[in-house]
Write an enzyme that holds these catalytic residues in place. Sequence first.
Site, PDB file in Angstrom:
ATOM      1  N   TYR A 172       0.832  -1.211   0.000  1.00 18.76           N
ATOM      2  CA  TYR A 172       0.000   0.000   0.000  1.00 18.76           C
ATOM      3  C   TYR A 172       0.870   1.266   0.000  1.00 18.76           C
ATOM      4  CZ  TYR A 172      -3.885   2.971   1.772  1.00 18.76           C
ATOM      5  OH  TYR A 172      -4.854   3.941   1.962  1.00 18.76           O
ATOM      6  N   LYS A 225       0.833   4.067  -2.840  1.00 17.08           N
ATOM      7  CA  LYS A 225       0.419   5.449  -2.518  1.00 17.08           C
ATOM      8  C   LYS A 225       1.542   6.456  -2.793  1.00 17.08           C
ATOM      9  CE  LYS A 225      -3.876   4.899  -1.257  1.00 17.08           C
ATOM     10  NZ  LYS A 225      -4.923   5.224  -2.238  1.00 17.08           N
TER      11      LYS A 225
END
Length: 254
Positions: free
Chosen positions: A155, A159
Amino acid sequence: MTGRFEARVALVTGGGRGIGAATAARFAADGARVVISDLDLEPAEAVAAEIRRQGGQALAVACDVTDRTPVESLVERAVKKYGGLDILVTCAGILRDNLIHKMTDSDWDLVVDTHLKGTFLCAQAAQRVMVPARRGRMVFLSSNSALGNRGQVNYSAAKAGIQGMARTLAIELGPFNINVNAVAPGFIETRMTRAVAERTGIDYEDLKRAAAERTPLRRIGRPEDIAGLITFLCSDDASFVTGQTIYATGGPTV
Ligand code: NDP
């Protein structure tokens, strides 16, 4: 409805829940015609129905953002229904947290595909409409986790990549009057953070309290806090802001 987005068409992915749903509602309240897309039609349709009940215009479309063909048809449907596309906001997201020694290829692929490839596919389809119109705004959802967060190698990488994508597309699309920015929220009360509590076996109220205590503003965020920032970045007031990542974490970025 009248307002700062009157005559604009906004497309929000992941718009059936959480930050996306609040953003879609805010666009509609400010006069935009809104296309709400989500993995499943049902949550998207519920948000669209509420907007229509309040006098706004909204279309719900089911779309998996990891897949090129549905993404391209999503943008085509928006253009067919409302005659153009002025704003893209990418909120579709998923978590598959694990420490690196336990992370599987599918944990990695699903998260990177949803956030990074999904944002790329949506931006690519949207710019095909925005470039000839010489007008557009894109806001991509990044996260405070881009700065590093235990258990989120997939993640945080995705991101952080989204922030690079926003900067690059700001450079490529700026000559066509298209602004591209990213928003990086901290802890926001949505199904996503509730799922973290469930997975780790921590009571959600305790998790929220702990997050609030370490936040300078002494509270966690609401989806509306992020919707306000996203819509500001899509408004005329932010017309000279592009290529930026704005952190909204209730405190300074560390
Ligand atoms: P939610 O889980 O409430 O909403 C995300 C939505 O995206 C869900 O409806 C989900 O569907 C949908 N979705 C998942 N995968 C896909 C896909 N492949 N195609 C289309 N839609 C998909 O999350 P939030 O509102 O909390 O998060 C919105 C964005 O903000 C995400 O990008 C997230 O990473 C980011 N963010 C959130 C923070 C938070 O604290 N909540 C903090 C920082 C960033 P389904 O429910 O069916 O999986």
